[in-house]
Write a protein that holds these residues in place. Structure first.
Motif, PDB file in Angstrom:
ATOM      1  N   GLY A   7       5.154   3.288  -3.539  1.00  0.00           N
ATOM      2  CA  GLY A   7       5.566   2.112  -2.657  1.00  0.00           C
ATOM      3  C   GLY A   7       5.317   2.114  -1.407  1.00  0.00           C
ATOM      4  O   GLY A   7       4.873   1.195  -0.756  1.00  0.00           O
ATOM      5  N   LEU A   8       5.600   3.593  -0.835  1.00  0.00           N
ATOM      6  CA  LEU A   8       5.227   3.795   0.555  1.00  0.00           C
ATOM      7  C   LEU A   8       3.719   3.714   0.776  1.00  0.00           C
ATOM      8  O   LEU A   8       3.182   3.380   1.752  1.00  0.00           O
ATOM      9  N   SER A   9       2.968   4.267   0.056  1.00  0.00           N
ATOM     10  CA  SER A   9       1.584   3.937   0.086  1.00  0.00           C
ATOM     11  C   SER A   9       1.012   2.735   0.131  1.00  0.00           C
ATOM     12  O   SER A   9       0.063   2.592   0.860  1.00  0.00           O
ATOM     13  N   PHE A  10       1.641   1.881  -0.646  1.00  0.00           N
ATOM     14  CA  PHE A  10       1.102   0.612  -0.779  1.00  0.00           C
ATOM     15  C   PHE A  10       1.376  -0.247   0.443  1.00  0.00           C
ATOM     16  O   PHE A  10       0.671  -0.993   0.999  1.00  0.00           O
ATOM     17  N   ILE A  11       2.792  -0.010   0.913  1.00  0.00           N
ATOM     18  CA  ILE A  11       3.240  -0.600   2.521  1.00  0.00           C
ATOM     19  C   ILE A  11       2.213  -0.210   3.460  1.00  0.00           C
ATOM     20  O   ILE A  11       1.754  -0.669   4.394  1.00  0.00           O
ATOM     21  N   LEU A  12       1.912   1.348   3.365  1.00  0.00           N
ATOM     22  CA  LEU A  12       1.086   1.713   4.508  1.00  0.00           C
ATOM     23  C   LEU A  12      -0.405   1.009   4.362  1.00  0.00           C
ATOM     24  O   LEU A  12      -1.185   0.871   5.425  1.00  0.00           O
ATOM     25  N   SER A  13      -0.896   0.853   3.042  1.00  0.00           N
ATOM     26  CA  SER A  13      -2.218   0.272   2.725  1.00  0.00           C
ATOM     27  C   SER A  13      -2.396  -1.121   3.482  1.00  0.00           C
ATOM     28  O   SER A  13      -3.421  -1.415   3.886  1.00  0.00           O
ATOM     29  N   PHE A  14      -1.222  -1.897   3.419  1.00  0.00           N
ATOM     30  CA  PHE A  14      -1.162  -3.390   3.810  1.00  0.00           C
ATOM     31  C   PHE A  14      -0.595  -3.395   5.124  1.00  0.00           C
ATOM     32  O   PHE A  14      -0.178  -4.134   5.472  1.00  0.00           O
ATOM     33  N   SER A  15      -0.454  -2.204   6.066  1.00  0.00           N
ATOM     34  CA  SER A  15       0.294  -2.212   7.118  1.00  0.00           C
ATOM     35  C   SER A  15      -0.330  -3.091   8.239  1.00  0.00           C
ATOM     36  O   SER A  15       0.204  -3.763   9.091  1.00  0.00           O
ATOM     37  N   TYR A  16      -1.694  -3.472   8.069  1.00  0.00           N
ATOM     38  CA  TYR A  16      -2.528  -4.115   9.034  1.00  0.00           C
ATOM     39  C   TYR A  16      -2.026  -5.472   8.978  1.00  0.00           C
ATOM     40  O   TYR A  16      -1.859  -6.508   9.634  1.00  0.00           O
ATOM     41  N   LYS A  17      -1.940  -6.152   7.563  1.00  0.00           N
ATOM     42  CA  LYS A  17      -1.434  -7.442   7.229  1.00  0.00           C
ATOM     43  C   LYS A  17      -0.076  -7.746   7.649  1.00  0.00           C
ATOM     44  O   LYS A  17       0.195  -8.589   8.127  1.00  0.00           O
ATOM     45  N   ILE A  18       0.769  -6.696   7.493  1.00  0.00           N
ATOM     46  CA  ILE A  18       2.178  -6.784   7.892  1.00  0.00           C
ATOM     47  C   ILE A  18       2.292  -6.963   9.289  1.00  0.00           C
ATOM     48  O   ILE A  18       2.992  -7.815   9.635  1.00  0.00           O
ATOM     49  N   MET A  19       1.344  -6.305  10.023  1.00  0.00           N
ATOM     50  CA  MET A  19       1.233  -6.466  11.563  1.00  0.00           C
ATOM     51  C   MET A  19       1.101  -7.945  11.826  1.00  0.00           C
ATOM     52  O   MET A  19       1.579  -8.559  12.584  1.00  0.00           O
ATOM     53  N   GLU A  20      -0.030  -8.392  11.256  1.00  0.00           N
ATOM     54  CA  GLU A  20      -0.606  -9.773  11.528  1.00  0.00           C
ATOM     55  C   GLU A  20       0.434 -10.951  11.134  1.00  0.00           C
ATOM     56  O   GLU A  20       0.648 -11.761  11.835  1.00  0.00           O
TER      57      GLU A  20
END
Length: 208
Positions: A7-20
């Motif tokens: 779960g943490l790896s998935f969140i980090l993977s899409f952290s750029y999109k989360i920031m956007e």
């Protein structure tokens, strides 16, 4: 523990999109154009909070890995001409050549790979060009490939990007796993992106 790590790896993977999405939610249009740099700074600030990481470690086993590294340098030259990447404008070209490769290596091979190694069985499942490939390496490469959808819409072109990212992720991850450092994977990643820009520009000139 394994699901927490995934779960943490998935969140980090899409952290750029989360920031956007955060910028869009708070309607920060002026700052939104710099979301890439906020994301990059955020990732770098987060690194010290991960006790197990490959970011600042000097590479080990470097002489053993040199023949494979040399082959991959040549392979980058051959395959980058088919990548399909064509960033336009100085801003996008500089980011594609430098910012993205460095931050993606920090994120996927520097942080996510060690996170997965702590909770996922790390036995070797295959060998590619004398590099041991483990389950964490494959998962991190898969996340790396899927994460490219946050930069592009789903299309035949983005699928090509994902395929290149997955193959590159296997090699970058395996090298990082052996050397315990992202230094060589960073160099390979930057080389691939710079060569992709070069071949895209050369192709445009030839078509003109």
């Amino acid at each position: 523990m394994m699901f927490l790590s995934l779960g943490l790896s998935f969140i980090l993977s899409f952290s750029y999109k989360i920031m956007e999405i955060l910028f869009r939610t708070f309607q920060s249009h002026k700052l939104g154009q710099y979301s890439l740099y906020f994301w990059a700074v955020g990732i770098l600030i987060a690194v010290p909070f991960f006790t197990e990481n490959n970011v600042y470690s000097p590479p080990v086993n470097i002489f053993a890995i040199m023949p494979v590294f040399a082959i991959l340098l040549v392979g980058n030259y051959i395959f980058s001409r088919y990548s399909g990447y064509h960033p336009i404008g100085r801003y996008n070209i500089i980011n594609f050549a430098i910012t993205y490769p460095i931050i993606e290596e920090v994120l996927f091979r520097g942080l996510i790979l060690p996170i997965l190694k702590q909770s996922v069985h790390s036995a070797e499942i295959m060998e590619v060009m004398f590099l041991p490939v483990t389950i964490p390496v494959v998962i991190s490469a898969l996340l790396f490939a899927i994460s490219h959808l946050q930069y592009y819409k789903l299309s035949s072109q983005s699928i090509r990007y994902m395929m290149f990212a997955f193959i590159g992720g296997i090699f970058f991850g395996a090298i990082t796993d052996v050397t315990h450092s992202i230094l060589l994977s960073c160099l390979l990643h930057i080389e691939f992106n710079v060569l992709s820009i070069y071949f895209a520009k050369r192709s445009s000139i030839n078509r003109a």
